[in-house]
Structure formats: structure tokens, C-alpha cells
Design a protein around this motif. Structure first.
Motif, PDB file in Angstrom:
ATOM      1  N   LEU A 203       6.956   7.498  -6.949  1.00  0.00           N
ATOM      2  CA  LEU A 203       6.833   6.844  -5.521  1.00  0.00           C
ATOM      3  C   LEU A 203       8.023   7.282  -4.808  1.00  0.00           C
ATOM      4  CD1 LEU A 203       5.839   3.230  -5.829  1.00  0.00           C
ATOM      5  CD2 LEU A 203       4.379   4.991  -4.997  1.00  0.00           C
ATOM      6  N   LEU A 204       7.954   7.009  -3.630  1.00  0.00           N
ATOM      7  CA  LEU A 204       8.937   7.390  -2.598  1.00  0.00           C
ATOM      8  C   LEU A 204       9.458   6.085  -2.145  1.00  0.00           C
ATOM      9  CD1 LEU A 204       7.968  10.577  -0.698  1.00  0.00           C
ATOM     10  CD2 LEU A 204       9.056  10.523  -2.870  1.00  0.00           C
TER      11      LEU A 204
ATOM     12  N   LEU B 148       9.548  -3.344  -4.467  1.00  0.00           N
ATOM     13  CA  LEU B 148       8.697  -2.505  -3.734  1.00  0.00           C
ATOM     14  C   LEU B 148       7.734  -1.711  -4.335  1.00  0.00           C
ATOM     15  CD1 LEU B 148       9.421  -1.041  -0.537  1.00  0.00           C
ATOM     16  CD2 LEU B 148       9.861   1.001  -2.128  1.00  0.00           C
TER      17      LEU B 148
ATOM     18  N   ASN C 175       3.493  -1.995  -3.455  1.00  0.00           N
ATOM     19  CA  ASN C 175       2.808  -0.881  -3.037  1.00  0.00           C
ATOM     20  C   ASN C 175       1.611  -0.617  -4.030  1.00  0.00           C
ATOM     21  OD1 ASN C 175       4.316  -0.475  -0.838  1.00  0.00           O
ATOM     22  ND2 ASN C 175       5.636   1.372  -1.535  1.00  0.00           N
TER      23      ASN C 175
ATOM     24  N   ALA D   9      -0.938  -3.150  -2.834  1.00  0.00           N
ATOM     25  CA  ALA D   9      -1.395  -2.751  -1.693  1.00  0.00           C
ATOM     26  C   ALA D   9      -2.454  -1.441  -1.674  1.00  0.00           C
ATOM     27  CB  ALA D   9      -0.199  -2.062  -0.507  1.00  0.00           C
ATOM     28  N   LEU D  10      -2.115  -0.692  -2.539  1.00  0.00           N
ATOM     29  CA  LEU D  10      -3.249   0.334  -2.706  1.00  0.00           C
ATOM     30  C   LEU D  10      -4.363  -0.174  -3.668  1.00  0.00           C
ATOM     31  CD1 LEU D  10      -1.205   3.622  -2.629  1.00  0.00           C
ATOM     32  CD2 LEU D  10      -2.453   2.704  -0.850  1.00  0.00           C
ATOM     33  N   LEU D  11      -4.099  -0.659  -4.658  1.00  0.00           N
ATOM     34  CA  LEU D  11      -5.095  -1.022  -5.731  1.00  0.00           C
ATOM     35  C   LEU D  11      -5.548  -2.395  -5.846  1.00  0.00           C
ATOM     36  CD1 LEU D  11      -3.336   1.266  -8.413  1.00  0.00           C
ATOM     37  CD2 LEU D  11      -5.803   1.622  -7.546  1.00  0.00           C
ATOM     38  N   ASP D  12      -4.870  -3.245  -5.292  1.00  0.00           N
ATOM     39  CA  ASP D  12      -5.256  -4.451  -5.516  1.00  0.00           C
ATOM     40  C   ASP D  12      -5.938  -4.891  -6.739  1.00  0.00           C
ATOM     41  OD1 ASP D  12      -5.879  -7.211  -4.796  1.00  0.00           O
ATOM     42  OD2 ASP D  12      -7.951  -6.749  -3.847  1.00  0.00           O
TER      43      ASP D  12
ATOM     44  N   PHE E  62      -1.940 -10.402  -0.212  1.00  0.00           N
ATOM     45  CA  PHE E  62      -2.235 -11.163  -1.642  1.00  0.00           C
ATOM     46  C   PHE E  62      -1.188 -10.898  -2.522  1.00  0.00           C
ATOM     47  CE2 PHE E  62      -5.931  -9.778   0.638  1.00  0.00           C
ATOM     48  CZ  PHE E  62      -6.678 -11.015   0.927  1.00  0.00           C
TER      49      PHE E  62
ATOM     50  N   ALA F   5      -9.241  -5.956  -1.326  1.00  0.00           N
ATOM     51  CA  ALA F   5      -8.488  -5.307  -0.429  1.00  0.00           C
ATOM     52  C   ALA F   5      -7.709  -4.321  -0.774  1.00  0.00           C
ATOM     53  CB  ALA F   5      -7.197  -6.510  -0.443  1.00  0.00           C
ATOM     54  N   ALA F   6      -8.286  -3.680  -1.926  1.00  0.00           N
ATOM     55  CA  ALA F   6      -7.720  -2.159  -2.258  1.00  0.00           C
ATOM     56  C   ALA F   6      -7.896  -1.156  -1.276  1.00  0.00           C
ATOM     57  CB  ALA F   6      -8.882  -1.701  -3.570  1.00  0.00           C
ATOM     58  N   GLY F   7      -6.812  -0.237  -1.297  1.00  0.00           N
ATOM     59  CA  GLY F   7      -6.948   0.586  -0.336  1.00  0.00           C
ATOM     60  C   GLY F   7      -5.852   0.194   0.839  1.00  0.00           C
ATOM     61  N   GLU F   8      -5.531  -0.903   1.081  1.00  0.00           N
ATOM     62  CA  GLU F   8      -4.735  -1.330   1.975  1.00  0.00           C
ATOM     63  C   GLU F   8      -3.669  -0.583   2.371  1.00  0.00           C
ATOM     64  OE1 GLU F   8      -5.621  -2.896   4.855  1.00  0.00           O
ATOM     65  OE2 GLU F   8      -7.600  -3.617   4.310  1.00  0.00           O
ATOM     66  N   VAL F   9      -3.511   0.496   2.803  1.00  0.00           N
ATOM     67  CA  VAL F   9      -2.489   1.665   2.707  1.00  0.00           C
ATOM     68  C   VAL F   9      -1.699   1.043   4.127  1.00  0.00           C
ATOM     69  CG1 VAL F   9      -3.762   3.287   4.163  1.00  0.00           C
ATOM     70  CG2 VAL F   9      -1.692   4.000   3.082  1.00  0.00           C
TER      71      VAL F   9
ATOM     72  N   ALA G  48      -0.449  -1.746   4.573  1.00  0.00           N
ATOM     73  CA  ALA G  48       0.473  -2.776   4.121  1.00  0.00           C
ATOM     74  C   ALA G  48       1.595  -2.342   3.097  1.00  0.00           C
ATOM     75  CB  ALA G  48      -0.476  -3.822   3.470  1.00  0.00           C
ATOM     76  N   LEU G  49       1.398  -0.899   2.951  1.00  0.00           N
ATOM     77  CA  LEU G  49       2.544  -0.150   2.096  1.00  0.00           C
ATOM     78  C   LEU G  49       3.949  -0.619   2.823  1.00  0.00           C
ATOM     79  CD1 LEU G  49       1.665   3.480   1.183  1.00  0.00           C
ATOM     80  CD2 LEU G  49       1.928   1.660  -0.186  1.00  0.00           C
ATOM     81  N   LEU G  50       4.926  -0.731   1.926  1.00  0.00           N
ATOM     82  CA  LEU G  50       6.137  -0.983   2.522  1.00  0.00           C
ATOM     83  C   LEU G  50       6.891   0.311   2.425  1.00  0.00           C
ATOM     84  CD1 LEU G  50       7.093  -4.310   0.307  1.00  0.00           C
ATOM     85  CD2 LEU G  50       5.965  -4.059   2.404  1.00  0.00           C
TER      86      LEU G  50
ATOM     87  N   ASN H  16       2.891   8.565  -1.746  1.00  0.00           N
ATOM     88  CA  ASN H  16       2.755   7.308  -2.512  1.00  0.00           C
ATOM     89  C   ASN H  16       1.122   7.283  -2.924  1.00  0.00           C
ATOM     90  OD1 ASN H  16       5.311   7.022  -2.423  1.00  0.00           O
ATOM     91  ND2 ASN H  16       5.566   5.452  -1.021  1.00  0.00           N
ATOM     92  N   VAL H  17       0.026   7.416  -2.075  1.00  0.00           N
ATOM     93  CA  VAL H  17      -1.248   7.539  -2.622  1.00  0.00           C
ATOM     94  C   VAL H  17      -1.392   8.535  -3.729  1.00  0.00           C
ATOM     95  CG1 VAL H  17      -3.343   8.163  -1.813  1.00  0.00           C
ATOM     96  CG2 VAL H  17      -2.125   6.615  -0.397  1.00  0.00           C
TER      97      VAL H  17
END
Lengths: 311, 311
Positions: free
Chosen positions: A172-173, A247, A251, A254-257, A288, B165-169, B171-173, B251-252
Motif C-alpha cells: 500500500l502507498l 491508514l 483502506n 473502504a475497499l473490501l468491507d 463503517f 459498502a465494498a468497493g468504496e474507493v 473513502a480511501l485515505l 492501492n486497489v
């Protein structure tokens, strides 16, 4: 040996310098644990020694199970490197292995079904089947030790990704400044938040303030202990570590919940201090909040995970 | 109407102010496209109007298909809000809807099988089935428009996540400084890299340099055009946008290692400039470069995606 079920699997946690193995039954009970060093270096010959030790350890455990009338369903190996779904180790620098069809070779030499995967993928499956991820459909396991790795489980199955590299949370960056990251052996997050990264940041800070720290053998654990003792430099390094890990957790969330995020590995073993600190840092930040928990498998995560490879 | 197969689905792209719908066959051919405004505001009464328009549009299209002897297999609706797997819209602020069992209600009113999902999830399925994600097992669709959303497809199926909420890119920090982000309606990445975020950054920079930009109706598109014309302030905003989007793509890639990443949405339509710039920014940064491509569905992504909800 403690009481085991009638069917067992040999689970092998293959490290860069040691082999830790055991017999594991369907309920995740472990017996016959074996811990041996092997002489692997980065040259092929040393790698061969590691392979021979590996064969020896599995044979010995399988024979012990057989002597007790237990059926050995197969062997699972968690290997320290990038591994394909077919059990080929693409690259394991610590063992000097490249493109080694480890599962196929072990299967021939042992006459047993063998599954091989990356050690962190194995730990992910182990937490899902026997540990802190039981009962979840989706799970992310973040292993923070000397390095940082991760495993993604979706619908109860490992998601491997196109290059067998899914879950590489160490890559991750953690900010725009890492867009110039060009080190293929060392992920960007890994460089700051792994055990090695933490020690390196601490040494840098200590040097800047003229605080003596050991040249050799100085570890993240020492930093965490000094922080618990109230040393300001160590506290600063600890707090920054929490920021980076928070962080990463944010992340992943956010991406996988995922249903749950499990923190494993050496730094994960300080979970009683790390997890509450991450949760405080993330309060209110995400739509969430993540369900973040510590590994339930501890030092046996690798052995149980390897066993979980054999379904 | 152009030639369609014998079986069709009504696909509905339900927006905050308009409904775009069409008949879609198994090959992704579209006919009977309808575009109507609806009077939704944030109050319940206006939401009701949107619902009635929605029912009217689907009835009309289903009747047209029936008149031609085509079987209507059902209707799919992509809705602008968080939606559960059962087709309940948990929250769609633009329509004033909360906990609306939209699929169940439409099914009763229409006498047709109805599937409802979040619009970006629908677009994800649409790209997978009919668009730039065809043939992939795992896919990430990153929709960059007024806001930023995303969809995760693993083993050919949508991964919804624990809170849908998966995929909520969005919301990435994108850096430690965003750990103080506390805005639940507006993701951290979204605040800087969405169409609205881009326009806001541009306005701020233009103001700081005394460059006049419109108070109203100033959009990311205008910034991109000014950047293409060589305006230094717009170029700076464009470059920073690329940094944020490159970070998100990286990050994805690190966490999911998907077969492909599809860039969709309004900003995605500038893909000919955006994608090469992201690729240049990420060269050498990650162990595995992402396979980043533009949406193949364009303005029909929502309709085709909604149709893809009905399997």
C-alpha cells in the motif's frame, strides 16, 4: 501426543531459517509439534538442504500418525514467498528458490497429497477455519511481522489475484510521497510499519537525538517496550506506527468491507496495545468502523494455516 | 427499435434527477431508450414522484417489448445510494429515500421479477458482463464522477461486503493527514479527486492567484480543458488529480490484484488523458502494474449494468 481425531494433516510452517510442523486434525487440534532449523541460505545448495529437511520432517510426522492408526490425508506447506495456485514457489529469496514446483515434487517424494501456498495466504485460511475468522464469509488477515503481508478471503475462499499477489497490504502507498517508491523487494507501507520499518524509524529518531540504541538486534519489540516505559522517542515512533497501521486498516475497510480484519504476525502479538490505539485513531473517520481483532492462533498460525490448505 | 433477442430485461439507471432506461437483450444490445426527468428532492413527497415515474417508465418499456412478442425476464434498477442485497435502498439522499424496499415494492406494482442495487455495483456488473471487464474473473470498477464509487467482482460475482459498502474507493485515505477525516457524506479521496473535489481545488487555487473562474457551474471538465490549453493553474490541478487517482489505483492493485481495473464515470470519460498519465505515474512503483482500461459502456453503463443485475 494429545488426543487427535482419526484423520490428520501434516501442517508445515516453512520459514527462512526454520521448519515448524505438526499433525492437525479437522477440529484444529495439534499434536507432535516439531521445530527444526535448516541451513538455507540464498544459494541453491542450501535451498536443497531446506528441501531435504522439509521432506524428513513430514515423513517423520506422517509415520508417527500412521503408527497410531491415524489416516494422514495429506500435507500442507506455507512457504515464505510468492506461490502459484498449483503449489509452485515463484520466488522465495530466503530459501534461494525460484520457480520450484514444490507441491508436485513433495507429492512424488512423499506419496501424499500436498498443497503449498504463500505463508500469509495459509495463515489467512487458518484464521478463517480455526481462528479469529471463524464464521465469517469475508475476511482480511493483515500479518505485520518482519515484513507485512495479507490475505483476502471472499465467500469463504482465498482470493489469489491475477499475479497471486492479492492482499499485499505491505505494498500500500500510505501517501502521495510514496508515489516515487521504486523498491520491488520492500513495499511502501512495509518500509515504515513492519517490524524492520519500525526499528529503522526508531534508530533514525534515536540517532537524531543522540539516544544510544543497539547497532545489532534492535527490534520493533524493543521500541514498543521503551514506549510502554514512557520514553518519548519510542512513544513518537509507536504513535506514528499506529497512524500507518490505522491508514492501512481504513483502506482495507473502504475497499473490501470485510466481515472482519484479523491482525496477525509479530507486531500483531502486541495486539492488546495496537488494536485499541488503531480503533481510537479511526473513530469517526470511516462510514463503517472495521471489526478489528487479534489473531487467535498465535505462534501456531503458520502450522494451522498450512493444514487448512488441505481441505 | 434495433434488432433485439427474444428475451429482454428492462435496465434502469435511476439518478438523482433523471431516469434513463432501455430494453437490453442477453448480448447487451439496447433498444427503446427512454430518458425522463423526475421531480425528486430530498423530501418524501418528491421521492414518491420519482417512484411513480420509475414505475411508469418500466411499464412502458415492458409493454413495448410485449407488443413485439419479446419476453420480458424482469427489470433491474441501479439506484443512487447504499442498497442491500435484497434490493432495499438503505439511503438515497438525492431521492429522499431511507430503508425503502424498492425491489419488493416494484415487484408487486409491476408483476415482474425486479433486482435493485447501488448504481456503481450495477455498473461493475455491466462492465463485467457486457463491457471492458468481459472475460475477467476478478475486476475492480472505479467510477469517478461527481463523487467516487467502486465495485469489486471476485470469481465473477459482486463482493458486497459486510455493510454492502465494498468497493468504496472514494473513502480511501490518501495520506496520514486524512486520518482526521470526519465527514460521513463525503469520502476522503472523493473530497480531492472526484469531479466536485477537482472543481473545488481548482477554484481555491485560481482564487489564490487572482484568476477569475465562474462562481456557478464550474466543473472538473472545465479544469481539464484549461489544462489541455496549457493554463498553469489548471495543469497543476490536473497533475495533482492524477497523483490521487494513481494512489487509488495502486492501492486497489496492492490489495486486490484484480485481473483488470476499469475507470468509469464522468472523469473516466477523459480516460484518453487520464489513464496514460496514471500509468506514467505508477511506472516501477508496484511489483505488478495494474491492467487499467477505460469503461467500454460509456453513457449506457448504468442501463446495461442495471440489466446485468437480472441474471
Amino acid at each position: 501426543m494429545e488426543a487427535l481425531g482419526d484423520e490428520v494433516v501434516v501442517g508445515v510452517d516453512l520459514g527462512g531459517t526454520k521448519i515448524f510442523a505438526g499433525l492437525v486434525d479437522a477440529a484444529g487440534r495439534v499434536a507432535g509439534e516439531t521445530y527444526v532449523a535448516h541451513g538455507a541460505g540464498s544459494d541453491g545448495a542450501a535451498g536443497e538442504t531446506a528441501y531435504e529437511r522439509l521432506v524428513g520432517v513430514i515423513r517423520e510426522l506422517a509415520a508417527a500418525a500412521g503408527a497410531q492408526g491415524r489416516r494422514v490425508r495429506g500435507a500442507g506447506v506455507g512457504a515464505p514467498g510468492v506461490t502459484r495456485a498449483d503449489g509452485t514457489v515463484i520466488s522465495a529469496p530466503a530459501l534461494g528458490w525460484r520457480e520450484l514446483p514444490l507441491a508436485a515434487r513433495l507429492q512424488v517424494d512423499l506419496g501424499l497429497p500436498v498443497r503449498v501456498d504463500n505463508d500469509v495466504n495459509a495463515i489467512g485460511l487458518g484464521e478463517h477455519r480455526f481462528g479469529a475468522g471463524q464464521g465469517t464469509r469475508s475476511l482480511f488477515v493483515m500479518a505485520v511481522g518482519t515484513g507485512i503481508g495479507g490475505a483476502v478471503i471472499v465467500d469463504g475462499r482465498l482470493h489469489r489475484g491475477r499475479h497471486d499477489a492479492a492482499g499485499e497490504v505491505g505494498a500500500l502507498l500510505p501517501g502521495l510521497e510514496f508515489l516515487s517508491w521504486q523498491n520491488r523487494d520492500w513495499g511502501a507501507l512495509e518500509s515504515v510499519a513492519s517490524g524492520s520499518g519500525i526499528a529503522a524509524r526508531a534508530r533514525k529518531l534515536a540517532d537524531a537525538h543522540g539516544i544510544p540504541v543497539p547497532r545489532e538486534g534492535f527490534r520493533a519489540e524493543d521500541v514498543f517496550l521503551a514506549a510502554a516505559d514512557g520514553a518519548p522517542w519510542a512513544r513518537a515512533v509507536f504513535d506514528e506506527t499506529i497512524e500507518y497501521l490505522a491508514l492501512a486498516v481504513a483502506n482495507v475497510q473502504a475497499l473490501l468491507d470485510p466481515d472482519r480484519i484479523v491482525l496477525a504476525g509479530g507486531v500483531g502479538r502486541a495486539a492488546d496495545r495496537v488494536i485499541p490505539a488503531i480503533e481510537r485513531r479511526l473513530a469517526g473517520v470511516l462510514p463503517f468502523p472495521p471489526d478489528l481483532v487479534a489473531s487467535a492462533l498465535g505462534y501456531r498460525a503458520g502450522v494451522l494455516g498450512a493444514a487448512a490448505l488441505v481441505s
